[in-house]
Design a protein around this motif. Structure first.
Motif, PDB file in Angstrom:
ATOM      1  N   ARG A 133       0.820  -1.220   0.000  1.00 42.60           N
ATOM      2  CA  ARG A 133       0.000   0.000   0.000  1.00 42.60           C
ATOM      3  C   ARG A 133       0.850   1.264   0.000  1.00 42.60           C
ATOM      4  O   ARG A 133       0.546   2.227  -0.711  1.00 42.60           O
ATOM      5  CB  ARG A 133      -0.922   0.005   1.223  1.00 42.60           C
ATOM      6  N   ARG A 153      -9.380   9.794  -1.884  1.00 46.38           N
ATOM      7  CA  ARG A 153      -9.260   8.678  -0.932  1.00 46.38           C
ATOM      8  C   ARG A 153      -9.515   9.165   0.490  1.00 46.38           C
ATOM      9  O   ARG A 153     -10.141   8.474   1.291  1.00 46.38           O
ATOM     10  CB  ARG A 153      -7.873   8.058  -1.053  1.00 46.38           C
ATOM     11  N   ALA A 154      -9.027  10.375   0.823  1.00 48.26           N
ATOM     12  CA  ALA A 154      -9.282  10.936   2.151  1.00 48.26           C
ATOM     13  C   ALA A 154     -10.766  11.213   2.344  1.00 48.26           C
ATOM     14  O   ALA A 154     -11.321  11.008   3.431  1.00 48.26           O
ATOM     15  CB  ALA A 154      -8.471  12.206   2.345  1.00 48.26           C
ATOM     16  N   THR A 156     -13.271   9.621   0.951  1.00 46.43           N
ATOM     17  CA  THR A 156     -14.044   8.377   1.025  1.00 46.43           C
ATOM     18  C   THR A 156     -13.583   7.468   2.165  1.00 46.43           C
ATOM     19  O   THR A 156     -14.163   6.409   2.373  1.00 46.43           O
ATOM     20  CB  THR A 156     -13.930   7.604  -0.299  1.00 46.43           C
ATOM     21  N   GLY A 157     -12.521   7.890   2.868  1.00 49.16           N
ATOM     22  CA  GLY A 157     -12.006   7.096   3.980  1.00 49.16           C
ATOM     23  C   GLY A 157     -12.774   7.362   5.267  1.00 49.16           C
ATOM     24  O   GLY A 157     -13.871   7.940   5.250  1.00 49.16           O
ATOM     25  N   PRO A 158     -12.203   6.964   6.406  1.00 50.06           N
ATOM     26  CA  PRO A 158     -12.874   7.184   7.695  1.00 50.06           C
ATOM     27  C   PRO A 158     -13.131   8.668   7.925  1.00 50.06           C
ATOM     28  O   PRO A 158     -12.218   9.482   7.775  1.00 50.06           O
ATOM     29  CB  PRO A 158     -11.869   6.634   8.718  1.00 50.06           C
ATOM     30  N   ALA A 161     -10.943  11.278  10.297  1.00 51.41           N
ATOM     31  CA  ALA A 161      -9.691  11.949   9.939  1.00 51.41           C
ATOM     32  C   ALA A 161      -9.914  13.409   9.575  1.00 51.41           C
ATOM     33  O   ALA A 161      -9.002  14.226   9.665  1.00 51.41           O
ATOM     34  CB  ALA A 161      -9.036  11.219   8.767  1.00 51.41           C
ATOM     35  N   THR A 191      -4.260  11.441   3.681  1.00 50.95           N
ATOM     36  CA  THR A 191      -4.152  10.060   3.182  1.00 50.95           C
ATOM     37  C   THR A 191      -2.757   9.505   3.403  1.00 50.95           C
ATOM     38  O   THR A 191      -2.593   8.355   3.841  1.00 50.95           O
ATOM     39  CB  THR A 191      -4.511  10.023   1.686  1.00 50.95           C
ATOM     40  N   ARG A 194      -2.050   8.902   7.137  1.00 44.90           N
ATOM     41  CA  ARG A 194      -2.806   7.787   7.690  1.00 44.90           C
ATOM     42  C   ARG A 194      -2.028   6.475   7.561  1.00 44.90           C
ATOM     43  O   ARG A 194      -2.098   5.610   8.427  1.00 44.90           O
ATOM     44  CB  ARG A 194      -4.152   7.660   6.966  1.00 44.90           C
ATOM     45  N   ILE A 195      -1.256   6.340   6.488  1.00 42.58           N
ATOM     46  CA  ILE A 195      -0.471   5.113   6.299  1.00 42.58           C
ATOM     47  C   ILE A 195       0.957   5.256   6.825  1.00 42.58           C
ATOM     48  O   ILE A 195       1.729   4.300   6.848  1.00 42.58           O
ATOM     49  CB  ILE A 195      -0.479   4.687   4.822  1.00 42.58           C
TER      50      ILE A 195
END
Length: 199
Positions: A133, A153-154, A156-158, A161, A191, A194-195
């Motif tokens: 990832r 992505r941010a 559509t993510g949790p 955040a 995004t 987060r990783i």
């Protein structure tokens, strides 16, 4: 291999060290158990040694008895039979040692393979997934239009955040649709962080 943010990287290093320590402990423990099992072969070694000594002594006595005139052959037969029995004891001792050695080998292999597989199944897939990832997100961040995709992505993510950040007028989704570069940059940074990657 590791995250760029200190907290995530420290966690990954700690988990890796724990996994390596568990594997090393499993191997060490397996060889300790092997040594304990091999102690059971000691009676077999004693039986082998005693049987060989008995067979040798009785064989020598039979050879000496064969020199006795007239009855030497008669005396030698029972002594030779007893020497053969001593050799049988020695063979039994060897067989016991081989059995103990086989049990020790199988037990050691099981005690190594099972815990190591368990640790690898728990540790390796998430680790490899993170590496995959992070490499994908790095390539995406460097590609043309990658920041837009990271921002999406941010979005559509949790949702947690985004709650701590001051939203632009109309909200984050509207700012992204309008192509607001500042909002897109902030969302892409979310995004990446987060990783565990730095922008």
């Amino acid at each position: 291999m590791y995250a760029q943010t200190p907290a995530r990287r420290n966690g990954q290093v700690l988990v890796d060290l724990i996994a390596v320590a568990l594997i090393a402990a499993a191997v060490w423990g397996a060889f300790v158990v092997r040594e304990a099992i091999m102690l059971l072969a000691e009676p077999g070694r004693r039986v082998e040694s005693s049987g060989d000594s008995l067979a040798e002594e009785l064989g020598n006595a039979g050879d000496a008895a064969s020199d006795v005139p007239l009855i030497g052959g008669v005396l030698k037969k029972p002594l030779q039979a007893a020497a053969d029995a001593g050799s049988g004891f020695a063979d039994a001792g060897v067989s016991l040692q081989e059995t103990v050695n086989q049990v020790a080998d199988v037990t050691t292999a099981v005690l190594i393979v099972v815990p190591v597989l368990f640790v690898l199944l728990l540790w390796l897939p998430p680790r490899l997934l993170w590496i995959r990832r992070s490499n994908t997100l790095r390539r995406l961040a460097e590609a043309p239009g990658g920041a837009d995709l990271l921002a999406l992505r941010a979005l559509t993510g949790p949702p947690g955040a985004l709650t701590g950040l001051p939203a632009p007028p109309g909200g984050w989704a509207d700012a992204w649709r309008q192509g607001d570069q500042r909002a897109i940059t902030e969302l892409s940074v979310i995004t990446l962080r987060r990783i565990g990657l730095r922008p």
